[in-house]
Design an enzyme around this catalytic site. Structure first.
Site, PDB file in Angstrom:
ATOM      1  N   LYS A 180      -6.712  22.905  47.112  1.00  0.00           N
ATOM      2  CA  LYS A 180      -5.297  23.057  47.719  1.00  0.00           C
ATOM      3  C   LYS A 180      -4.471  24.591  47.450  1.00  0.00           C
ATOM      4  CE  LYS A 180      -1.335  22.396  46.388  1.00  0.00           C
ATOM      5  NZ  LYS A 180      -0.510  23.164  47.364  1.00  0.00           N
ATOM      6  N   GLU A 255      -4.335  27.671  33.889  1.00  0.00           N
ATOM      7  CA  GLU A 255      -3.931  29.184  33.745  1.00  0.00           C
ATOM      8  C   GLU A 255      -2.600  29.098  34.109  1.00  0.00           C
ATOM      9  OE1 GLU A 255      -2.492  32.235  34.165  1.00  0.00           O
ATOM     10  OE2 GLU A 255      -3.903  32.646  35.691  1.00  0.00           O
ATOM     11  N   CYS A 289       1.192  36.714  36.504  1.00  0.00           N
ATOM     12  CA  CYS A 289       1.503  35.844  35.214  1.00  0.00           C
ATOM     13  C   CYS A 289       1.024  36.768  34.111  1.00  0.00           C
ATOM     14  CB  CYS A 289       0.292  34.772  35.121  1.00  0.00           C
ATOM     15  SG  CYS A 289      -1.495  35.096  35.503  1.00  0.00           S
TER      16      CYS A 289
END
Length: 499
Positions: A180, A255, A289
């Site tokens: 997805k 993560e 990130c």
């Protein structure tokens, strides 16, 4: 390179069949650089997601992929890598249009993706497992096996590359996949699945479902037929994944977010430190990130650093990713743009000084896209939300410290622990400090380089598990001990009074 808009009709792949959803609601995919419609994607139903999971489970159990030799699976991975290289320019253009990043960044992403498949094609063929000595006459060993059905849920900031970070080890290990991608960036995700089908990977090994994470992501995480979920995204959603995964205690790899420190000592190479700090926060428009969003500078050079950093930030050319000369691209969506602008207002209200930026860019044809100026706050304190919370945009805060102890304290004053950097000309100090920074991905006199060979791993609320390197492969494998009796005979443990 052409920039002509062509509206793509995307489809899902379930058990080898490309199809639309029975759900009449569709997702309109927008080019964040100009607001143009570039694709229409289906939104899978719960039932269609369950079909994909069922296909992945049946395919895994059939052994059509899981029982292939490591060499055979590696050959497929190498073919995928070659096909990515063949389609490199097309994928770069689509990634720029889908995500908004500049062409130079997308170019690196696509090249790294091919390299990642080649890395795992090599790694899966290397010796693994263990033998060990025991007291009994046993031949004892450890072997590695695939986990089973894996749910791969991928973010929008590196749509193609972070998909590959999961796909390459998952496929190498022999797993099947329910995939997805992020709803705002499904285009190159679909292209990746097309490539995998093109090279002949058996049907049912990879299943693609498109749609809302709150619907189909939840189904994948909660399903008892899914053996593992690998998710990259926000810490908030990561918690939800954990809760849903608890039903069958499936493996999870998360993560998550970051608010990473970049420590600049007075004895650092000043020009290099400024340059790397700029790259650390403004690469990818700050939507990374591991971004070095908290720049922590020694007091004696603080004013000099701020002056030069702000000067350089003001000179960054912001523009469409496919436009020659653009150095920072668009924000991925209007929703994310608004989040960033809200945080900038929060920073002002909290009393921080806005040293530069802070505005949406609308001049020179940027009004239809989602662009924000490189933004820098100074005179900040650790209690401020702009210092504590992940903004996920081109917004830096610059803090100051007096000594090494305070630098480490400021660096670790966060719920996150994804990345961190140290700049100094003193090698002993560099190693001493970086070893005390509570983060899994660190650099000395650099900020940002990423390698397929090295683990991508967070401490604290930045996640669980690892991507990349040998550790990334371990995530997608189970460990089994096998003990072979070399002296076959009765144990003699129980008496046999019947004789």
């Amino acid at each position: 390179m052409t920039t002509t808009t062509q509206v793509l009709e995307l489809k899902m792949l379930i058990n080898g069949e490309w199809r639309l959803s029975s759900n009449p609601d569709t997702n309109k995919v927008i080019n964040p650089a100009n607001g143009e419609l570039i694709a229409i994607a289906p939104r899978a139903t719960i039932e269609e997601t369950k079909e994909a999971i069922k296909a992945a489970k049946e395919t895994f159990e059939s052994g059509v992929w899981s029982k292939l030799s490591a060499q055979e699976r590696a050959d497929y991975l190498l073919k995928i890598a070659d096909k990515i290289d063949e389609k490199h320019d097309e994928l770069v253009e689509l990634e720029v249009k889908d995500n908004g990043k500049i062409k130079a960044e997308a170019d690196i992403d696509i090249s790294d993706a091919a390299s990642c498949f080649r890395y795992y094609a090599g790694l899966i063929r290397t010796p693994d497992g263990q033998t060990y000595h025991v007291a009994d006459p046993m031949q004892a060993m450890v072997v590695r096996e695939p986990v089973g059905v894996t749910g791969l849920i991928v973010p929008w900031n590196f749509p193609f590359l972070m998909s590959v970070w999961k796909f390459a080890p998952a496929l190498a290990a022999g797993n099947t996949i329910v995939y997805k991608p992020a709803e705002v960036t499904p285009i190159t995700a679909t292209k990746l699945v097309e490539i995998i089908e093109e090279v002949g990977v058996p049907k049912g090994v990879v299943n693609l479902v498109l749609g809302k994470g709150s619907v189909i992501g939840e189904v994948i995480a909660a399903s008892h037929d899914v053996d593992m979920v690998s998710f990259t995204g926000s810490t908030e959603v990561g918690r939800s994944i954990m809760r849903n995964a608890a039903g069958n205690l499936k493996k999870i790899s998360l993560e998550l977010g970051g608010k990473s420190p970049n420590i600049i000592f007075a004895d650092a190479d000043f020009e290099a430190a400024v340059d790397h700090a700029l790259l650390g926060i403004f690469y990818g428009s700050g939507q990374v990130c591991s971004a070095g969003s908290r720049i922590i500078v020694e007091e004696s050079i603080y004013n000099q650093f701020v002056k030069e950093f702000v000067r350089r930030a003001k000179n960054i050319k912001v523009g469409p990713g496919l436009e020659e000369g653009s150095e920072m691209g668009a924000i991925v969506s209007e929703a994310q743009l608004n989040t960033i602008l809200e945080y900038i207002e929060i920073g002002k209200k909290e009393g921080a000084t806005l040293a530069c930026g802070g505005n949406r860019l609308t001049e020179n044809g940027l009004d239809k896209g989602f662009f924000v100026e490189p933004t820098v706050f100074i005179d900040v304190s650790s209690e401020m939300r702009i210092v504590k919370e992940e903004i996920f945009g081109p917004v830096a805060v610059i803090q100051k410290f007096k000594d090494e102890e305070e630098a480490i304290k400021l660096a670790n004053d966060t719920i996150y622990g994804l990345a961190g950097g140290v700049f100094t000309s003193d090698g002993a100090k560099a190693l001493r400090v970086i070893k005390q920074v509570r983060a899994g991905i660190t650099w000395i006199n650099a900020y940002g380089p990423t390698y397929n060979e090295a683990p991508w791993h967070g401490y604290k609320q930045s996640g669980i598990g690892s991507s990349l390197g040998t550790f990334g492969l371990d995530e997608f494998q189970e460990v089994k001990q096998i003990n072979i009796n070399l002296a076959v005979g009765p144990t003699g443990w129980f008496s046999d009074n019947g004789k």
